[in-house]
Every structure is written in C-alpha cells, then in structure tokens.
Enzyme design. Structure first.
Site, PDB file in Angstrom:
ATOM      1  N   CYS A  89       0.808  -1.219   0.000  1.00  0.00           N
ATOM      2  CA  CYS A  89       0.000   0.000   0.000  1.00  0.00           C
ATOM      3  C   CYS A  89       0.844   1.274   0.000  1.00  0.00           C
ATOM      4  O   CYS A  89       0.414   2.306  -0.513  1.00  0.00           O
ATOM      5  CB  CYS A  89      -0.989   0.017   1.162  1.00  0.00           C
ATOM      6  SG  CYS A  89      -0.255  -0.072   2.802  1.00  0.00           S
ATOM      7  N   HIS A 165      -1.753   1.623   7.367  1.00  0.00           N
ATOM      8  CA  HIS A 165      -2.210   1.702   5.977  1.00  0.00           C
ATOM      9  C   HIS A 165      -1.866   3.081   5.412  1.00  0.00           C
ATOM     10  O   HIS A 165      -1.870   4.085   6.132  1.00  0.00           O
ATOM     11  CB  HIS A 165      -3.724   1.466   5.932  1.00  0.00           C
ATOM     12  CG  HIS A 165      -4.301   1.444   4.558  1.00  0.00           C
ATOM     13  ND1 HIS A 165      -3.835   0.616   3.562  1.00  0.00           N
ATOM     14  CD2 HIS A 165      -5.317   2.168   4.005  1.00  0.00           C
ATOM     15  CE1 HIS A 165      -4.542   0.816   2.466  1.00  0.00           C
ATOM     16  NE2 HIS A 165      -5.442   1.754   2.702  1.00  0.00           N
TER      17      HIS A 165
END
Length: 283
Positions: A89, A165
C-alpha cells in the site's frame, strides 16, 4: 528478500529514492511536521500527500465513506488501482499520486509503459498488474529492512496486531481526491485547483485524525513535491542548496543501512569479545 512484498517505512528518503530508482525525475518527498497549510504551501509545487495511519483490523467495512463521496467515474478515467496484496500500500499510494500527475512530472519510460498498459483496465486488474510487476516489487523490496528471522509476505493480520495503511490525496481535474486501494473508487472531497490543494487538503486530514482517540498519535504525513534543489538553484540560494544536498547524502546513508543485515557482524563481534575475555581469564 522474499518473492512477495515486504514492509517499507513511511520515510521521505525511502520514498524519494524509491521513485528515483523507478526512473522518475525531479521529485522528492518532504515530511510534514505540522498540519499548517502555509507550511505545506512553502514546499510547493505540491503534487500530493501520503498519509499513514493505524488501520482498524476487524472493523466492519462501511459501504460509504465517513467523509467525502465515492466517485466511480473517476475510477475509470483516472489511475486508480485496488489493493490486492499485503504490504504494497505504501508504494501503491505513491504511484496513485504520481501516475495522475504524469503531465507535469517525468515518470520515466518504465512507469509510462506500465500506465499505458493498464490504462483500460478496471481497478481490480490494475491492482493485480501492480502487484505482479517485478520492476515495481523489486524496487519496493530493496528499501525494506533486511531481516533473517521473518518472511512478512504471507503473514495475515489479526485483530490484536498494529496494522498501518497508506492513502494518497491529490488534485485531479479540479477536484480533491482521496485514493485508497481498499475502497471501491476514489473518494471525492470537493472542488480544488492545483494551487488550492495545500489549503484544502489540510482540513480533510484534520477531520480524519479527529476520528481517532485523543491519545492516538501514530500518524505520518509526507508531501510529494518538486525537487527542492531545483528551487534553490532558481532563486540562487546556495545555503539552501547545500542543506538539500546534505539531506540527500543522509538519506542515501540511511537507505544503505536499511539494506544491510547486521546479524552476522554482531555475531562475529560477540565471538571476538568472548575470545578476548577468555584470553584475559587465562592470564
């Protein structure tokens, strides 16, 4: 490194040289220590920002975002890729900004080829293409910390884990978007020109941070900007240019340390210490 994707740090030096190794020209990252629009504006032109936050593992996914609205049309007309693999990510967030700014940034022939190849793909296939790109994966993994003890590629998170994230924010077509590969489409946060981006993205980030408990401070924010050495040369500020060159040298040193596995060195050092103690004991 493993054949999968390993964790990389949210670090301006890592991101800068990651893109450079992919062939990108005249771009760098700057860590933002303040949610101050003026502070961000001073580092302009600002192409986008990358936000790292703690992800709530085990939380039920929502059909609609808490802030902003899903723009499914933008998912097809802009570069947007679904995240299909763990640990990718960070690099995916960088590319989400970069591949939507290729008119003003020289992204290099390899990434240009990748964008052209995936241009007609839906978001899920773009994500698969990104995950299966040996070039992007190998460059990404070259900035992971060397570890002989664990292979992160196939570890699944559980609710008790601290999972982080990355998402990206950028201006596209006169609108402010949040690009999160775990969402089905880009999230629209209203109208925004390229020049207005530093002032309009900060309130969006502040609202997001305010949704966390007051004691939560594990956030990181970096901005993708034009190489600041170019600006220093344009204005003839030699002191500024020297500072930027020193920063680059420090980043290169830190990146070299990340790649090196010191376990063998530490083991040999320990053996040497024990041998020396043994000789002293016999004297």
């Amino acid at each position: 490194m493993s054949a999968g994707w390993n964790t990389i740090e949210s670090d301006a030096g890592v991101f800068t040289y990651l893109l450079e190794n992919l062939g990108v020209k005249d771009v760098q990252f700057e860590e933002l220590i303040s949610l101050d629009p003026e502070f961000l504006q001073q580092r302009g032109p600002v192409y986008g920002v990358i936000f790292l936050f703690k992800y709530p593992v085990g939380k039920q996914a929502q059909e609609t975002p808490v802030d902003g609205t899903l723009d499914y049309d933008a998912a097809g007309s802009r570069f947007f890729a679904a995240q299909t693999i763990q640990n990718a990510c960070g690099t995916q967030a960088l590319l989400s900004v970069l591949l939507n700014k290729d008119e003003s940034i020289d992204i290099g022939p390899k990434l240009r080829e990748f964008k052209d190849f995936t241009g007609a793909f839906p978001a899920d296939l773009r994500g698969e293409a990104l995950s299966n790109s040996e070039l992007i994966r190998d460059v990404h993994n070259s900035f992971a910390r060397a570890s002989p003890f664990a292979d992160e590629a196939h570890q699944l998170a559980i609710e008790e884990d601290d999972v982080y994230h990355f998402v990206a924010y950028t201006e596209m077509g006169g609108k402010l978007y949040e690009l999160d590969g775990l969402q089905p489409a880009p999230i629209l946060h209203g109208s925004c020109s390229f020049e207005e981006f530093p002032g309009k993205v900060i309130p969006v980030l502040q609202r997001r941070i305010e949704r966390y408990p007051p004691q939560e401070i594990r956030f990181n924010l970096v901005a993708m900007v034009r190489d600041l050495r170019i600006r220093a040369r344009e204005v003839g500020d030699q002191d500024w240019l020297y500072q930027e060159e020193q920063k680059r040298n420090a980043w290169q040193w830190e990146n070299a340390l990340r790649r090196h596995n010191f376990v063998g060195f530490i083991g040999e050092l320990g053996k040497g210490v024990m041998r020396r103690k043994g000789r002293r004991a016999r004297v």
